[in-house]
Structure formats: structure tokens, C-alpha cells
Design a protein around this motif. Structure first.
Motif, short mmCIF file in Angstrom:
data_model
loop_
_atom_site.label_atom_id
_atom_site.label_comp_id
_atom_site.label_asym_id
_atom_site.label_seq_id
_atom_site.Cartn_x
_atom_site.Cartn_y
_atom_site.Cartn_z
N ILE A 118 26.38 24.28 46.31
CA ILE A 118 27.48 24.09 45.59
C ILE A 118 27.45 25.43 44.42
CG2 ILE A 118 28.70 22.85 43.35
CD1 ILE A 118 27.61 20.38 46.05
N PRO A 119 26.51 25.23 43.55
CA PRO A 119 26.72 26.43 42.80
C PRO A 119 27.00 27.77 43.34
CG PRO A 119 24.50 25.55 42.63
CD PRO A 119 25.78 24.56 43.23
N LEU A 120 26.06 27.90 44.51
CA LEU A 120 26.24 29.31 45.23
C LEU A 120 28.09 28.97 45.88
CD1 LEU A 120 23.32 29.63 47.37
CD2 LEU A 120 23.31 30.82 44.97
N LEU A 121 28.65 28.49 45.51
CA LEU A 121 29.49 28.45 46.30
C LEU A 121 30.36 29.16 44.76
CD1 LEU A 121 30.25 26.03 48.02
CD2 LEU A 121 30.39 28.13 49.76
N GLY A 134 33.16 32.33 45.01
CA GLY A 134 34.48 32.20 44.26
C GLY A 134 34.50 33.19 43.21
N LYS A 135 33.83 32.81 42.37
CA LYS A 135 34.10 33.76 41.01
C LYS A 135 34.51 35.57 40.81
CE LYS A 135 33.10 34.21 35.82
NZ LYS A 135 31.57 33.70 35.21
N GLN A 136 32.88 35.64 41.73
CA GLN A 136 33.58 37.33 42.19
C GLN A 136 34.97 37.95 43.05
OE1 GLN A 136 29.99 39.88 45.58
NE2 GLN A 136 29.41 39.36 42.76
N VAL A 157 30.46 29.01 35.32
CA VAL A 157 31.44 28.67 35.85
C VAL A 157 31.91 28.92 33.98
CG1 VAL A 157 32.68 28.05 37.97
CG2 VAL A 157 31.77 26.34 35.35
N GLY A 158 30.68 28.91 33.06
CA GLY A 158 31.08 28.31 31.30
C GLY A 158 31.09 27.18 31.41
N ILE A 159 30.60 26.61 30.40
CA ILE A 159 30.65 25.28 30.20
C ILE A 159 32.08 24.81 29.48
CG2 ILE A 159 29.85 23.60 27.72
CD1 ILE A 159 27.41 24.75 29.58
N PRO A 160 32.71 25.69 28.85
CA PRO A 160 34.64 24.99 28.48
C PRO A 160 35.03 24.37 30.02
CG PRO A 160 33.95 27.07 27.65
CD PRO A 160 32.71 26.40 28.50
N ALA A 161 34.06 24.73 31.33
CA ALA A 161 34.37 24.09 32.10
C ALA A 161 35.20 22.96 32.49
CB ALA A 161 34.51 24.78 33.99
N LEU A 162 33.59 22.17 31.50
CA LEU A 162 33.48 20.38 32.04
C LEU A 162 34.16 20.08 30.68
CD1 LEU A 162 31.15 18.67 33.31
CD2 LEU A 162 29.64 19.23 31.55
N THR A 163 35.57 19.76 31.37
CA THR A 163 36.43 18.78 30.55
C THR A 163 36.13 18.07 29.63
OG1 THR A 163 37.27 17.67 32.10
CG2 THR A 163 38.66 19.94 32.02
N PRO A 164 36.77 17.68 28.83
CA PRO A 164 36.34 17.09 27.63
C PRO A 164 35.69 14.76 28.67
CG PRO A 164 37.91 17.14 26.56
CD PRO A 164 38.16 17.48 27.77
N ASP A 165 36.92 14.65 29.40
CA ASP A 165 36.97 13.36 30.99
C ASP A 165 35.12 13.90 31.07
OD1 ASP A 165 39.07 12.38 29.39
OD2 ASP A 165 40.64 13.68 30.86
#
Length: 917
Positions: free
Chosen positions: A771-774, A778-780, A823-831
Motif C-alpha cells: 500500500i505505501p509503495l503504491l 502514484g505520487k511520482q 503523502v504527508g500528515i495533512p492527508a490524515l483528515t480529522p475524521d
């Protein structure tokens, strides 16, 4: 007995049962359908009819068959039930009056059935009914009363069945006064008329002691005396059954045997080493009724059979079965409580010596057949003393080097110098067997061991040289890196010439030992020996026309496998041999298409892939297209179901070629990805069985596991291929990164549900890594969407909350942390963050509760529990790292520390416990 079902039901059932036992498949199938139909309509009538038939049928066969069928049907899933719908059974649908009648009929069968064989079937059915009834809160007091009454009868067959009932359903006595129970069991154990009654009473005693709580157990210790006193008077024909019945108690309650160790050793030594006088009985203080002196083995007297020439072989076989049963008893007790064996003087030495003697008992005149046999058949060789070799391995693993090496090497040097090749063979195989368990201590004397083993490569007997190869190979595995680093010169000097041994089995096994050697060798250590090794392996693979001999298939397969491992270990150094080997492998892939060459073809694929990685893309590039074309041709050829190796080896070889070519592999993705994604998407092929009797003989490639109280059959070949596919997706994504983007969505859609693929841990682990490799891919490539990220994080968080395996829980936290790094911490939404915190709180509470319960566990369980806590520590560590990523002062960090503090301190070793105790 008066009929309980209408006459027409009985008549119909009689015909159905008669048809069920016929050999005609169509008639039997129709009868099975008829049974199922009747059970849907009126289950109570037909189950009662079966019970009545078990009493009224004229023949032994039909009474027995009706009891077996009743037992299987009672607790079968009720018609229309799905396997996981709470498991309502036919029993659960019976009204109370039908259950009462059923119990009455079975009790009548127990008390009136004239034949022992049928009555034992009744016992089996009654035990199943009693255990299931009691688990549902329905006691069976009439059975309890009748069973105690049966122990008093004058007929041995009825007394035996009473104790069989106690054995199969210990709950019948668990709520009674301990003294009363012990009195009944002692009476059965001391039954002077019947060995069968004594055996049934012994099994009942074992079941009782196993089911006892700590308080009951402390008041039942005296039962061990009459239990052990059943042994001395027995002839071989019965002794094996008695020892085997006692052995499970060694594993579950080893402390019960503490007072008896010296007496047990005196008795058992005579069984595992028949030439030694057996000494006194295990319980001299309370000898067998009617005797006052110690016994010698085998006992004489009325209990033993008259020997004559016609049954001499049978008696020898019986004696051997007793010998193995006695040794299994000792080893099981040793494994369950190693300190007990270490403290009992002579116990370890007896097991070691008995194992060594047994390992030397090979048939003398089998050399020709052994030389012609395929090595893969060795595991099925009934003439080989597998039991004694495995026993020595188990003893070494249980007790370690300090306990096992001194008695072992009291005999091994003289065995290696013996005139009898079988003892020389046994000495070498013994070193191999104890290497794993004694490695920490053996490495201190490793030079002496190597000096003992290496001269045996020049032995005159092929089987001794084969054993020398086995020994070195095992030492290289169990003392990996140590033996390769210190003694590579001596070992290469022995192994390399053996690659030219005249016997295919010997030079093939030398090549196999080289694989073990290469797994722990440094590249620079291997380099000076590379040329002579490769030269001899090539000669094994392709000896040339002047030799005139046909090379055996297993020799070619082994040569290719060893070349692959040598290439892997030597890396770029192997490039000089590339042009000699790759054409041979390509030739195998072109021509090895018949079924007897499937394994050779698979090994050639593996070897080509490993060599490609070793030499690098610049050397491999010239042959890359040829190899790929051959693999495509093989992949597109009609599938032969018998070629079970091809799918896994093909997937793995594509992965190796990708690693070798790097980004140059991208054009071939359209070829390799469709079958790979198909394999990764495979569902588990599962069969649900009602009970063990339904399983029958498992098909090849299938295994059974127990899950939620059911027996589940799983087709392992399918899920192994699925795991291989996910591992390969990890390789492709790691190697190609952004270039893997066309398959990002499909791979992610497969990975997220695979986190809950509970049939195979490897699939889940690979999915969590993927999953993190994907994300990175995707980011690249600019193809990763916020929806993909949110869905992935949500699935990971749900999995974290539900996970019960602390090892995989650690992997889930790592996957989430690695994904956030991409993807960075902000990707983890408050919910999502709130859901993660709740899931983490849940896991912390679960771990805390487990550790609090363990604090109350008996001392004997602590070593095993400490291993569990060690795994939990990894989960807590990864949990802590993720929380710190979110907030260096996160409030839950205190909770993590608190849970960690709930763990107990584990003793460093058994020796430390001994010294402190």
C-alpha cells in the motif's frame, strides 16, 4: 424394548440403511438423499428410529452402522443452515421429549448390547451426545448413575465401556467428590481380570487429570501410583497402548511425574535399550497388586504370549513399537518440562544413547536399491530409522548443548571409527540432528567437530559419504556464517572433490550441501572456489558424450539449483561463468516440455532469474529477450494440471527478471500483469466439514484447520500462488515506481481487502507493504487521488481496530506510518485521525487486559507467554512511532508506556532459573 416410532418409519428406515451399505453408487446416492429428505421433514422421528434400530436390528453390522450414522447426523448443521449462522444442529431442533427418549434408548443399548464391538460404538455416540448436551446446559444424570453401576458389573466388557465413557466424557465425574472418583478409577486400574479394563481406566484417568482444575489436581496426585503400576505386568502387545495413553499427560501436566522420575527411568531404560536390565518398577512403593518384587522386561508369566518360530517376527515388531512408545513418552515429558529432565540424573543420557543405537539400525543389504532410488523417496523409506533421528533432534532442541553434547559425544567419535558403516552413518547423521538445538555450545568446539566430519568424505561406503554431505549441510544451516567464516577451507576441500563422486546420489547431495554453505558465506570467501565449483556443477549438468551415461533427472535439477545459489552468493563475480551457463538454461527451457522434465524446467527458470540478478543488466541484456520470449511461450502454452510447480516459479522468475532489468522491464508489464493480477485476486478455495469423519483422505494440495469450532479444508496451492503474486507486486512496484502507474488502481483494489485475508499471513503482510509503495508510485506519476488515500487509510484503520494478531498489528501501524511519510500528515483528515485514535485506544485496552490476565498465569506458562509479549512489544513500538509522527507529546504515549509496564520480566534462560532456584 417397546417401539418408540411408527412401524412404517422403521420399515422405511430399514430399507434406506440396507441401501446405504450397498456397493452400488447410484443406489447408495439415492439412499443418502432419502435420509436428507426425511431429516428435513421430521428429524426427531428418524433420529429416534436410528436409535431404536441400534437396539432392534438383527445383525451386528446394522446395529453398528445405525450408531455411527446417528452420531454423525445429530450434530450436523440443520438443513438450510449456512456454516457460520450460529451452527444450529439437528440436535438443537429436537423437542425435550425426543431428547429424553433418545437418551433412554442409548442407555438401553449400553446396558443390553451383547457384543463388545457394537457397545463401543454406543459409547462413542453417547460421549458425543453427553458432551454436546452438557455444553448446552443439559445434564445427563441417568448416564452418570448407569456408568458408575457398570464399573461394578461382573462382565469385563461392560466395565471397560464404563471407563471408556469416563474417558470420552470426563464431565461425568468433575462435579463429584474427588475421593469417590479416585476410588472408582483405582478399581479399574487394578482390575485383575482384564487388560482392556485397565487400559480404559488409564485413559479415563488421563482425561480426568487433564480436565481437573488446580484444586482438584492437588487432591488427585495419588492417582499416578496406580496409573503407573499398570505398566510392569504388561506384555509387549499391550504395553505400547498403555504408554501411548499416558504420553499426552506428559505434555499437559509434566509436574505430575516429578516424584516418579527415578523409578520411571529405571523402567523405561529397559524398554528403549532392551539389552540393559530394566530395574525396579516405576512405583516401587506401591507395586502392582499381587506382586512384591521388582520385575524384569519382558515379564514372564501368564500375561505374555507363547513364542514360537511362526510369530517371532511379530514379537520383534511389537518390541520395536514399545521401544518407540517409551522413547516418545520420555521425549514428550522432556519437551514439556526441560528442567525436570536436566535434574534427573541419567534421563538425558538414556534418551541420547537410545536414539544413537536406533539410528544405527539400518538394513545391511540395501545399497543397490538405495543407489538407484530417487532422493525424494527417502522420507517414505520405511527401513530408515526416522523416529530415532527426529527424537535426537527434539531432545537437543529441548535441552540445549550443555545437556546433550557430553552424552552424545561420549559415543559419536567411536561410532565414526567403527568398522560397521551403519554406525559411521549414524554418527554423522547424529551430529546433523543435534546441530540446531546445541549450536550455541557446539560453536565453542566447532573445530573438533569439523575435524571429525571432514575425513568421512573419503569413506569407502557411499552412504557414509552421503551422510557426511548431510552433516556439513546441516551444520552450515544451524551454525550459519560461523562455520563458513572459520572453516571454509576444510569444508570446500571436502565438498568440491565430492562433486565428482562416482555415485549420482553422493555427488548430488554434495551439491545440495553447497547450497546450505552458500546461504551463509561472504562473497569474498566464495570467490577463490568459484571456478572449481562451477566447473564440476556444469559437468554434473552436462557430462558430455565421452561419459556415455544418462544423467539422472534429480542430478540435473540439483546442479541447476546449486548453480543458482552459487550465482546469488557470488553476485557480480559470477559474470565470468555467465556465457557457459545461460545457453544451457535456455536450452532446457526450449526443450524440457514433457511431464518428467517439469521440475527441471522450473529449476532452470529460477536459476536463470538468479543469475540475471547476480551478473546485472549489462551482462544479462543480450539474452534478456530470448529468455523472456521463452517464458512467454511457456506462459501461453496449454496448462497441465499436474504441473503444480509452474505457476509459482513462473511468477517468481518474472519478478527476478524485473529486478535484473530495472526500469527496462516496463515494456513487458502488459504480458506479465494479467495473469499476476488474476493470481492475486484468487479467492480461497474452502470446504467446510461437519466433523473429522467427513474429511476423509485430504486431496494433495489441501490442508485442514480448525476455525470457529469447524473443520475447514483449504486448497493451499491457490493461496500460496496468491501470496507469491502479492510478493511480486511488491517487487514490480519497488523496482518500477512511477512506471507501474497503469496498474496502480487495480493493485490497490486488491491490496485493501487482502489485509483481511485470514487464510494466509503472507498475503496480508505483502498487502500491507504494497500500500505505501503504491502511494509512492502514484505520487511520482501524478495518478494518486485523495479518494485513494482516504480509502486506504480508512481500511488500514479498520484493520487496526479489528486485528487480534500483535505481529500483524505491528505491520499495519508501519504501513500507515510509511503511507503518511509519502503523502504527508495533512492527508490524515480529522475524521480519520479520530478513528485512528479510537482504534489505538481499543488495542491498548486489549493488550492491557491480556497482560493483566497473564500476571495471574502459573509460573510454568511464563516462558511461552514472554514470547507473546515480545511480539506485542514490536506492536507497541510501531504504535508509539506513529503517535509521535502525529504529535511528539501525544496523550496516548503515556498509555503505551503504561501497557508496556504491565509486562512481566522473563527469565533469560532455563539455566538462570535453575541457578536462582
Amino acid at each position: 424394548m417397546e417401539a418408540v416410532v411408527p412401524h412404517e418409519i422403521t420399515t422405511e428406515l430399514t430399507q434406506i440403511l440396507a441401501n446405504l451399505v450397498l456397493g452400488d453408487n447410484k443406489i447408495r446416492s439415492n439412499a443418502e438423499q432419502a435420509v436428507n429428505d426425511r431429516l428435513v421433514q421430521t428429524p426427531d422421528l428418524y433420529l429416534l428410529a436410528l436409535a431404536q434400530f441400534s437396539i432392534a436390528a438383527d445383525t451386528e453390522v446394522m446395529r453398528s452402522f445405525s450408531l455411527v450414522l446417528l452420531r454423525r447426523l445429530l450434530f450436523r448443521a440443520a438443513p438450510g443452515q449456512q456454516p457460520r449462522e450460529g451452527r444450529l444442529t439437528l440436535y438443537d431442533q429436537l423437542p425435550a421429549h425426543a431428547l429424553t427418549t433418545l437418551e433412554r434408548l442409548l442407555l438401553h443399548s449400553l446396558s443390553h448390547e451383547p457384543l463388545d464391538a457394537v457397545r463401543r460404538k454406543t459409547v462413542d455416540t453417547v460421549c458425543d451426545l453427553a458432551n454436546n448436551s452438557m455444553s448446552r446446559g443439559r445434564p445427563w444424570h441417568a448416564l452418570q448413575a448407569q456408568t458408575f453401576t457398570m464399573t461394578q458389573t461382573g462382565e469385563a466388557g461392560f466395565r471397560e465401556c464404563a471407563y471408556r465413557l469416563f474417558s470420552g466424557c470426563p464431565n461425568l465425574v468433575m462435579d463429584l467428590q474427588t475421593d469417590a472418583v479416585l476410588t472408582v478409577f483405582r478399581k479399574g486400574l487394578q482390575d485383575s481380570q482384564s487388560v482392556e479394563v485397565r487400559l480404559a481406566a488409564l485413559r479415563a484417568s488421563v482425561s480426568y487429570l487433564t480436565a481437573c482444575d488446580q484444586h482438584q489436581l492437588s487432591h488427585s496426585l495419588s492417582l499416578l501410583y496406580p496409573m503407573l503400576d499398570t505398566l510392569p505386568s504388561l506384555p509387549n502387545i499391550h504395553l505400547k497402548s498403555f504408554l501411548s495413553s499416558l504420553t499426552p499427560l506428559c505434555s499437559s501436566h509434566p509436574n505430575l511425574f516429578v516424584p516418579h522420575m527415578n523409578a520411571l527411568l529405571s523402567f523405561l531404560r529397559g524398554l528403549i535399550m532392551p539389552s540393559v536390565d530394566s530395574g525396579p518398577t516405576p512405583t516401587v512403593a506401591k507395586p502392582f497388586p499381587g506382586t512384591s518384587s521388582s520385575f524384569t522386561f519382558p515379564p514372564d508369566g501368564s500375561g505374555s504370549r507363547t513364542s514360537d518360530d511362526s510369530d517371532e517376527v511379530t514379537e520383534d515388531e511389537e518390541k520395536e513399537l514399545v521401544r518407540k512408545a517409551a522413547l516418545e513418552f520420555m521425549v514428550s515429558l522432556t519437551e514439556a518440562k526441560p528442567t525436570l529432565a536436566k535434574r534427573s540424573e541419567g534421563w538425558t543420557a538414556a534418551m541420547v544413547r537410545a536414539s544413537l543405537e536406533g539410528m544405527g539400525e539400518l538394513p545391511e543389504d540395501t545399497l543397490d536399491s538405495w543407489l538407484e532410488a530417487d532422493p525424494s523417496e527417502d522420507a517414505q523409506d520405511e527401513n530408515y530409522p526416522h523416529v530415532y533421528e527426529q527424537t535426537l533432534d527434539r531432545v537437543a532442541c529441548a535441552l540445549g548443548g550443555k545437556a546433550v553434547l557430553p552424552p552424545a559425544f561420549q559415543y559419536i567419535p567411536s561410532m565414526l571409527a567403527n568398522y560397521d558403516w551403519r554406525l559411521r552413518h549414524a554418527g554423522l547423521m547424529a551430529i546433523a540432528a543435534i546441530a540446531e538445538g546445541t549450536s550455541k555450545v557446539m560453536q565453542m568446539e566447532l573445530g573438533k567437530v569439523v575435524d571429525l566430519v571432514t575425513p568421512m568424505f573419503k569413506d569407502a561406503h557411499p552412504r557414509v559419504r552421503y551422510a557426511a554431505c548431510q552433516c556439513v549441510g546441516q551444520l552450515c544451516t544451524d551454525l550459519e556464517e560461523i562455520i563458513q567464516d572459520r572453516y571454509h577451507e576444510q569444508l570446500f576441500s571436502a565438498l568440491i572433490p565430492t562433486l565428482e563422486a562416482p555415485e549420482p546420489r553422493v555427488h548430488s547431495h554434495a551439491a545440495a550441501a553447497l547450497i546450505n554453505f552458500c546461504e551463509g558465506v561472504e562473497r569474498d570467501t566464495l570467490a577463490p572456489y568459484l571456478d572449481p565449483i562451477v566447473e564440476r556443477l556444469l559437468k554434473m549438468l552436462n557430462p558430455g558424450a565421452e561419459d556415455g551415461k544418462v544423467v539422472k533427472g534429480y542430478v540435473q535439477e540439483q546442479a541447476i539449483t546449486t548453480l543458482a545459489m552459487v550465482a546469488d552468493a557470488s553476485e557480480a563475480t559470477f559474470a565470468k561463468h555467465y556465457t557457459s551457463i545461460m545457453p544451457l538454461l535456455l536450452n532446457v527451457l526450449r526443450n524440457a516440455n514433457s511431464s518428467d522434465h517439469y521440475k527441471l524446467r522450473a529449476k532452470a527458470m529460477e536459476c536463470a532469474g538468479l543469475i540475471a540478478i547476480a551478473v546485472g543488466r549489462n551482462v544479462f541484456r543480450a539474452d534478456a529477450n530470448t529468455l523472456i520470449e521463452l517464458l512467454i511461450k511457456i506462459q501461453n502454452s496449454p496448462v497441465d494440471p499436474s504441473d503444480t510447480m509452474l505457476p509459482n516459479f513462473l511468477i517468481a522468475t518474472w519478478a527476478k527478471i524485473c529486478q535484473a532489468l530495472g526500469t527496462e522491464f516496463e515494456p513487458f508489464l502488459p504480458v506479465v500483469m494479467p495473469p499476476l493480477l488474476n493470481a492475486a485476486s484468487a479467492k480461497a478455495d474452502v470446504s467446510i466439514y461437519d466433523d473429522e469423519d467427513d474429511v476423509g483422505e485430504m486431496r494433495e494440495g489441501w490442508e485442514t484447520i480448525s476455525m470457529d469450532g469447524q473443520i475447514v479444508g483449504i486448497r493451499t496451492s491457490t493461496i500460496d500462488e496468491k501470496c507469491q503474486a502479492f510478493d511480486t507486486l511488491v517487487v514490480y512496484c519497488t523496482t518500477l515506481n512511477g512506471r507501474f502507474a497503469p496498474y496502480l488502481t487495480q493493485s490497490l483494489e486488491l491490496s485493501l481487502p487482502a489485509l483481511k485475508f485470514y487464510f494466509h499471513d503472507g498475503v496480508r503482510e505483502a498487502a500491507s507493504r504494497l500500500i505505501p509503495l503504491l502511494f509512492s508510485c502514484g505520487k511520482q506519476s501524478g495518478t494518486l487521488t485523495s479518494q485513494m488515500v482516504a480509502a486506504s487509510f480508512l481500511q488500514l484503520i479498520h484493520s487496526i481496530r479489528a486485528e487480534t494478531d500483535p505481529s500483524f498489528l505491528s505491520s499495519l501501524y508501519r504501513a500507515l506510518a510509511d503511507g503518511l511519510r509519502v503523502v504527508g500528515i495533512p492527508a490524515l483528515t480529522p475524521d480519520l485521525q479520530a478513528a485512528l485514535i479510537e482504534a489505538t485506544k481499543h488495542q491498548l485496552q486489549t493488550l492491557a487486559d491480556k497482560r493483566k490476565r497473564r500476571a495471574e498465569s502459573p509460573e510454568d506458562d511464563r516462558e511461552e507467554l514472554a514470547l507473546l509479549e515480545e511480539v506485542e512489544e514490536f506492536a507497541l513500538e510501531d504504535m508509539e512511532k506513529l503517535l509521535k509522527m502525529l504529535d511528539g507529546q501525544h496523550p496516548l504515549l503515556v498509555a503505551v508506556s503504561s501497557v508496556r509496564d504491565l509486562g512481566f520480566n522473563q527469565w533469560d534462560s532455563e539455566e538462570e532459573r535453575d541457578s536462582d532456584g
